[in-house]
Design an enzyme around this catalytic site. Structure first.
Site, PDB file in Angstrom:
ATOM      1  N   ASN A  10       0.854  -1.188   0.000  1.00  0.00           N
ATOM      2  CA  ASN A  10       0.000   0.000   0.000  1.00  0.00           C
ATOM      3  C   ASN A  10       0.896   1.246   0.000  1.00  0.00           C
ATOM      4  O   ASN A  10       1.604   1.522   0.964  1.00  0.00           O
ATOM      5  CB  ASN A  10      -0.891  -0.036   1.248  1.00  0.00           C
ATOM      6  CG  ASN A  10      -1.819   1.146   1.351  1.00  0.00           C
ATOM      7  OD1 ASN A  10      -1.415   2.279   1.110  1.00  0.00           O
ATOM      8  ND2 ASN A  10      -3.054   0.896   1.707  1.00  0.00           N
ATOM      9  N   GLY A  12       0.288   4.427   0.177  1.00  0.00           N
ATOM     10  CA  GLY A  12       0.000   5.425   1.218  1.00  0.00           C
ATOM     11  C   GLY A  12       0.707   5.080   2.515  1.00  0.00           C
ATOM     12  O   GLY A  12       1.340   5.931   3.148  1.00  0.00           O
ATOM     13  N   ASP A  76      -0.901  -3.841   9.853  1.00  0.00           N
ATOM     14  CA  ASP A  76      -2.293  -4.145   9.510  1.00  0.00           C
ATOM     15  C   ASP A  76      -3.143  -3.108  10.206  1.00  0.00           C
ATOM     16  O   ASP A  76      -2.952  -2.813  11.390  1.00  0.00           O
ATOM     17  CB  ASP A  76      -2.695  -5.558   9.939  1.00  0.00           C
ATOM     18  CG  ASP A  76      -3.983  -5.963   9.233  1.00  0.00           C
ATOM     19  OD1 ASP A  76      -3.979  -6.052   7.984  1.00  0.00           O
ATOM     20  OD2 ASP A  76      -5.011  -6.173   9.904  1.00  0.00           O
ATOM     21  N   SER A  77      -4.062  -2.527   9.462  1.00  0.00           N
ATOM     22  CA  SER A  77      -4.824  -1.426  10.021  1.00  0.00           C
ATOM     23  C   SER A  77      -6.245  -1.435   9.500  1.00  0.00           C
ATOM     24  O   SER A  77      -6.570  -2.147   8.552  1.00  0.00           O
ATOM     25  CB  SER A  77      -4.127  -0.097   9.705  1.00  0.00           C
ATOM     26  OG  SER A  77      -3.627  -0.091   8.386  1.00  0.00           O
ATOM     27  N   PHE A 163      -4.641   8.891   2.508  1.00  0.00           N
ATOM     28  CA  PHE A 163      -5.166   7.871   1.596  1.00  0.00           C
ATOM     29  C   PHE A 163      -6.393   7.233   2.257  1.00  0.00           C
ATOM     30  O   PHE A 163      -6.809   7.640   3.342  1.00  0.00           O
ATOM     31  CB  PHE A 163      -4.089   6.813   1.284  1.00  0.00           C
ATOM     32  CG  PHE A 163      -3.693   5.965   2.465  1.00  0.00           C
ATOM     33  CD1 PHE A 163      -2.784   6.445   3.394  1.00  0.00           C
ATOM     34  CD2 PHE A 163      -4.233   4.698   2.663  1.00  0.00           C
ATOM     35  CE1 PHE A 163      -2.420   5.671   4.498  1.00  0.00           C
ATOM     36  CE2 PHE A 163      -3.870   3.917   3.758  1.00  0.00           C
ATOM     37  CZ  PHE A 163      -2.967   4.416   4.668  1.00  0.00           C
ATOM     38  N   GLY A 164      -6.956   6.251   1.589  1.00  0.00           N
ATOM     39  CA  GLY A 164      -8.046   5.460   2.176  1.00  0.00           C
ATOM     40  C   GLY A 164      -9.228   6.310   2.628  1.00  0.00           C
ATOM     41  O   GLY A 164      -9.761   7.125   1.883  1.00  0.00           O
ATOM     42  N   TYR A 165      -9.604   6.147   3.885  1.00  0.00           N
ATOM     43  CA  TYR A 165     -10.796   6.809   4.418  1.00  0.00           C
ATOM     44  C   TYR A 165     -10.499   8.212   4.957  1.00  0.00           C
ATOM     45  O   TYR A 165     -11.391   8.854   5.522  1.00  0.00           O
ATOM     46  CB  TYR A 165     -11.399   5.946   5.545  1.00  0.00           C
ATOM     47  CG  TYR A 165     -11.847   4.578   5.065  1.00  0.00           C
ATOM     48  CD1 TYR A 165     -13.126   4.396   4.521  1.00  0.00           C
ATOM     49  CD2 TYR A 165     -11.000   3.482   5.108  1.00  0.00           C
ATOM     50  CE1 TYR A 165     -13.537   3.155   4.057  1.00  0.00           C
ATOM     51  CE2 TYR A 165     -11.400   2.236   4.644  1.00  0.00           C
ATOM     52  CZ  TYR A 165     -12.660   2.082   4.122  1.00  0.00           C
ATOM     53  OH  TYR A 165     -13.072   0.858   3.654  1.00  0.00           O
ATOM     54  N   ASP A 166      -9.272   8.703   4.792  1.00  0.00           N
ATOM     55  CA  ASP A 166      -8.884   9.982   5.398  1.00  0.00           C
ATOM     56  C   ASP A 166      -9.825  11.158   5.092  1.00  0.00           C
ATOM     57  O   ASP A 166     -10.115  11.948   5.997  1.00  0.00           O
ATOM     58  CB  ASP A 166      -7.443  10.362   4.998  1.00  0.00           C
ATOM     59  CG  ASP A 166      -6.409   9.551   5.775  1.00  0.00           C
ATOM     60  OD1 ASP A 166      -6.781   8.909   6.773  1.00  0.00           O
ATOM     61  OD2 ASP A 166      -5.235   9.556   5.370  1.00  0.00           O
ATOM     62  N   ARG A 192      -1.150   4.872  13.001  1.00  0.00           N
ATOM     63  CA  ARG A 192       0.128   4.310  12.509  1.00  0.00           C
ATOM     64  C   ARG A 192       1.300   4.995  13.233  1.00  0.00           C
ATOM     65  O   ARG A 192       2.258   4.337  13.639  1.00  0.00           O
ATOM     66  CB  ARG A 192       0.202   4.540  10.988  1.00  0.00           C
ATOM     67  CG  ARG A 192       1.445   4.011  10.310  1.00  0.00           C
ATOM     68  CD  ARG A 192       1.229   3.873   8.817  1.00  0.00           C
ATOM     69  NE  ARG A 192       0.110   2.975   8.545  1.00  0.00           N
ATOM     70  CZ  ARG A 192      -1.108   3.363   8.172  1.00  0.00           C
ATOM     71  NH1 ARG A 192      -1.384   4.647   7.946  1.00  0.00           N
ATOM     72  NH2 ARG A 192      -2.068   2.489   8.007  1.00  0.00           N
TER      73      ARG A 192
HETATM   74  P1  ITT Z   1      -0.821  -4.110   2.875  1.00  0.00           P
HETATM   75  O1  ITT Z   1      -1.542  -5.295   3.490  1.00  0.00           O
HETATM   76  O2  ITT Z   1      -0.038  -4.483   1.655  1.00  0.00           O
HETATM   77  O3  ITT Z   1      -0.002  -3.353   3.882  1.00  0.00           O
HETATM   78  P2  ITT Z   1      -3.534  -3.055   2.628  1.00  0.00           P
HETATM   79  O4  ITT Z   1      -4.094  -1.784   2.105  1.00  0.00           O
HETATM   80  O5  ITT Z   1      -4.158  -4.343   2.149  1.00  0.00           O
HETATM   81  O6  ITT Z   1      -1.938  -3.062   2.353  1.00  0.00           O
HETATM   82  P3  ITT Z   1      -4.616  -3.491   5.281  1.00  0.00           P
HETATM   83  O7  ITT Z   1      -5.088  -4.864   5.013  1.00  0.00           O
HETATM   84  O8  ITT Z   1      -3.955  -3.222   6.595  1.00  0.00           O
HETATM   85  O9  ITT Z   1      -3.557  -3.006   4.185  1.00  0.00           O
HETATM   86  O10 ITT Z   1      -5.843  -2.503   5.074  1.00  0.00           O
HETATM   87  C1  ITT Z   1      -5.847  -1.268   5.655  1.00  0.00           C
HETATM   88  C2  ITT Z   1      -6.974  -0.445   5.062  1.00  0.00           C
HETATM   89  O11 ITT Z   1      -7.520   0.379   6.098  1.00  0.00           O
HETATM   90  C3  ITT Z   1      -6.433   0.501   3.991  1.00  0.00           C
HETATM   91  O12 ITT Z   1      -6.464  -0.082   2.712  1.00  0.00           O
HETATM   92  C4  ITT Z   1      -7.371   1.692   4.148  1.00  0.00           C
HETATM   93  O13 ITT Z   1      -8.574   1.444   3.463  1.00  0.00           O
HETATM   94  C5  ITT Z   1      -7.661   1.696   5.661  1.00  0.00           C
HETATM   95  N1  ITT Z   1      -6.664   2.530   6.362  1.00  0.00           N
HETATM   96  C6  ITT Z   1      -5.625   2.106   7.140  1.00  0.00           C
HETATM   97  N2  ITT Z   1      -4.897   3.126   7.578  1.00  0.00           N
HETATM   98  C7  ITT Z   1      -5.457   4.237   7.055  1.00  0.00           C
HETATM   99  C8  ITT Z   1      -5.139   5.601   7.124  1.00  0.00           C
HETATM  100  O14 ITT Z   1      -4.077   6.043   7.789  1.00  0.00           O
HETATM  101  N3  ITT Z   1      -5.940   6.453   6.486  1.00  0.00           N
HETATM  102  C9  ITT Z   1      -6.998   6.031   5.791  1.00  0.00           C
HETATM  103  N4  ITT Z   1      -7.362   4.763   5.641  1.00  0.00           N
HETATM  104  C10 ITT Z   1      -6.596   3.849   6.278  1.00  0.00           C
END
Ligand code: ITT
Length: 210
Positions: A10, A12, A76-77, A163-166, A192
């Protein structure tokens, strides 16, 4: 200088982890720098389980590069929304039925799930980001570090950072979404950042060892 492999695909996350760990005496390398392509089935029931699965898979793959393997750090987040019983949580990266869904699709899908539900926060729906970081390496047993960041989900997208839900994650304390905070500030207060701050003394200790 010791090498630390950041076990994520990922972008981001990679940018943020690099920034948060700045100053530690490690050469940070990404899977793509080493030509590693690792698919990890995230089958765990907790963030720690999935972070460990990722760290193990990448650590094992790093033996292609160095026989004893590289010190490896995985993340993992996820985002947990109270009125949705903690969803999307562990499934945050996969939270949309649409094939090939983007971050924007997942945000839209989350808002759809919230439609018709009474907001339980001051500005929207109470939520929190969670992160577990796993560290594993040659002669280094698995260690996990957690971080959390509370806020509220709002329906209006605000900001272009992160990124993501930010863009829909609002921090009442700062009057901004996570995407409006700016990289430097997000990387001080995010889930994080908190997980990595608690990992920092352990990582600093490892950097000293032979
Ligand atoms: P890796 O497993 O390769 O690290 P991934 O995106 O699949 O990448 P996760 O399974 O941990 O990782 O999913 C985390 C998701 O949670 C991520 O794709 C976002 O949708 C959300 N997320 C996590 N941290 C975030 C952040 O700081 N801001 C916004 N969204 C976040």
């Amino acid at each position: 200088m010791k090498t630390l492999l950041i076990a994520s695909s990922n972008r981001g996350k990679l940018v943020e982890i690099r920034d948060i760990l700045n100053g530690l005496p490690f050469e940070l390398v990404l899977p793509e720098d080493l030509g590693l392509h690792v698919e990890v089935a995230e089958t765990g029931q907790r963030y720690g389980d999935n972070a460990a699965l990722k760290a193990e898979a990448y650590f094992s793959a790093s033996r292609q590069v160095r026989p004893e393997g590289l010190l490896t750090l995985a993340d993992d987040s996820g985002l947990e929304v109270a009125v949705l019983g903690g969803a999307p949580g562990l499934y945050s990266a996969r939270y949309s039925p649409k094939p090939g869904a983007t971050d924007a699709d997942r945000r839209r899908y989350l808002i759809q799930q919230l439609e018709g539900r009474q907001p339980d926060g001051e500005f929207g729906w109470r939520a929190s980001f969670h992160c577990t970081v796993a560290v594993l390496g040659p002669g280094v047993g698995l260690r996990l570090f957690d971080g959390e960041c509370p806020g509220e989900v709002i329906t209006e997208e605000r900001g272009t950072g992160g990124f993501g839900y930010d863009p829909i994650f609002y921090l009442p304390e700062y009057g901004q979404t996570m995407a409006e905070l700016g990289e430097a500030f997000k990387n001080r207060i995010s889930h994080r950042a908190r997980a990595l701050q608690s990992a920092r003394p352990f990582l600093a200790g490892l950097a000293q060892t032979e």
